[in-house]
Write an enzyme that holds these catalytic residues in place. Structure first.
Site, PDB file in Angstrom:
ATOM      1  N   HIS A  98       0.861  -1.194   0.000  1.00 44.28           N
ATOM      2  CA  HIS A  98       0.000   0.000   0.000  1.00 44.28           C
ATOM      3  C   HIS A  98       0.895   1.240   0.000  1.00 44.28           C
ATOM      4  O   HIS A  98       1.956   1.246   0.624  1.00 44.28           O
ATOM      5  CB  HIS A  98      -0.911  -0.004   1.237  1.00 44.28           C
ATOM      6  CG  HIS A  98      -1.975   1.028   1.164  1.00 44.28           C
ATOM      7  ND1 HIS A  98      -1.718   2.351   1.442  1.00 44.28           N
ATOM      8  CD2 HIS A  98      -3.276   0.960   0.802  1.00 44.28           C
ATOM      9  CE1 HIS A  98      -2.841   3.046   1.251  1.00 44.28           C
ATOM     10  NE2 HIS A  98      -3.803   2.213   0.874  1.00 44.28           N
ATOM     11  N   GLU A 168      -4.106   1.547  -7.450  1.00 45.62           N
ATOM     12  CA  GLU A 168      -4.532   2.692  -6.647  1.00 45.62           C
ATOM     13  C   GLU A 168      -3.657   3.898  -6.977  1.00 45.62           C
ATOM     14  O   GLU A 168      -2.538   4.014  -6.448  1.00 45.62           O
ATOM     15  CB  GLU A 168      -4.351   2.404  -5.154  1.00 45.62           C
ATOM     16  CG  GLU A 168      -5.163   1.279  -4.619  1.00 45.62           C
ATOM     17  CD  GLU A 168      -5.385   1.460  -3.123  1.00 45.62           C
ATOM     18  OE1 GLU A 168      -6.534   1.654  -2.719  1.00 45.62           O
ATOM     19  OE2 GLU A 168      -4.402   1.452  -2.369  1.00 45.62           O
TER      20      GLU A 168
HETATM   21  P1  PGA Z   1      -9.747   5.840   0.330  1.00 40.15           P
HETATM   22  O1  PGA Z   1      -8.467   4.905   0.580  1.00 40.15           O
HETATM   23  O2  PGA Z   1     -10.860   4.934  -0.146  1.00 40.15           O
HETATM   24  O3  PGA Z   1     -10.030   6.439   1.669  1.00 40.15           O
HETATM   25  O4  PGA Z   1      -9.359   6.837  -0.691  1.00 40.15           O
HETATM   26  C1  PGA Z   1      -8.161   3.883  -0.321  1.00 40.15           C
HETATM   27  C2  PGA Z   1      -6.929   3.151   0.135  1.00 40.15           C
HETATM   28  O5  PGA Z   1      -6.027   3.746   0.726  1.00 40.15           O
HETATM   29  O6  PGA Z   1      -6.810   1.938  -0.092  1.00 40.15           O
END
Ligand code: PGA
Length: 253
Positions: A98, A168
């Protein structure tokens, strides 16, 4: 892993109490049991995993962890958590790489070692990749390619089935708006193509590609449909009981 849509709730450092955690887990599981084509993974902080685990398995809901330590063996590693400990608690999915962990120093090499440790013990690795900025000359594509290639460099062909890729874009995490579904669609194709270069076309058609970054009950369905992804990685909204329940129902068609 089934063919259902996969929605992963990354609780991050929330909530503050175990009682709240238990309620969020129970309510999420209750909603999950009503879904027909969607599965949910809840990823509470380590310290709440036991309390959030069901006594008996419930349908469409799995336990996940937000990360795992780099070390596998029982040696002197103060404060660390191994894949074996997570597996023993009933965890089936582990998020790795992440951006918030990468920002704390987790390298591509670390991610690759963790992914290998996770899949070797039979758990599923949710590997996060994403660019911090979108430059005009497309350097971000190189970044994603490099992250995917190095994250998966240690795993054998037989273990690719235990890998999920979560795309992401860092600029969309914790933001006010998600990436546009049309752009998500392009990136999902790119991720799949990069996966194909490592594991072949057949594997690439099967691997689950998720999108994460400011997903909510309003945009989730379009992201799945137009973005053409197999699921979502949800941060903030995964600890909002009402919002998460609506989100799950909206994608479950
Ligand atoms: P968020 O976070 O949905 O609050 O933007 C996503 C993540 O960090 O996986």
């Amino acid at each position: 892993m089934s063919n259902k849509i996969l929605v992963v709730g990354n609780w991050k450092m929330n909530p503050e109490t175990v009682d709240e955690a238990k309620i969020i887990a129970q309510k999420t599981r209750k909603t999950a049991a009503e879904l027909s084509n969607t599965e949910v993974v809840i990823c509470p902080p380590f310290i709440f995993i036991s309390d959030c685990s069901p006594r008996t398995p419930t349908s469409n809901a799995y336990m996940g962890a937000q990360t795992v330590s780099l070390f596998k063996e029982e040696e002197a590693h103060t404060g660390e958590i191994s894949v074996y400990m997570l597996r023993d608690l009933g965890v089936e999915y582990v998020i790795v790489g992440h951006s918030e962990e990468r920002a704390q120093g987790e390298s591509d090499e670390d991610v690759s070692k963790k992914v290998n440790a996770i899949v070797e013990v039979g758990l599923n690795a949710i590997v996060c990749v994403g660019e911090s900025v979108r430059d005009e000359n497309g350097q971000y594509l190189e970044t994603i390619k490099q992250q995917i290639n190095s994250s998966l460099s240690k795993i054998s062909l037989k273990n690719y089935k235990n890998v999920v890729i979560a795309y992401e874009p860092i600029w969309a995490i914790g933001a006010t708006e998600a990436m546009k579904p049309e752009q998500i669609c392009e990136m999902a194709i790119f991720v799949r193509k990069t996966f194909a270069d490592v594991f072949g076309q057949n594997a690439a058609m099967k691997v689950k590609v998720l999108y994460g970054g400011s997903v909510n009950a309003e945009n989730a369905s379009d992201i799945i449909k137009i973005g053409n992804v197999d699921g979502l990685l949800v941060g903030r909204q995964s600890v909002n009981i009402q919002g998460f329940s609506e989100l799950l129902k909206s994608v479950d068609v």
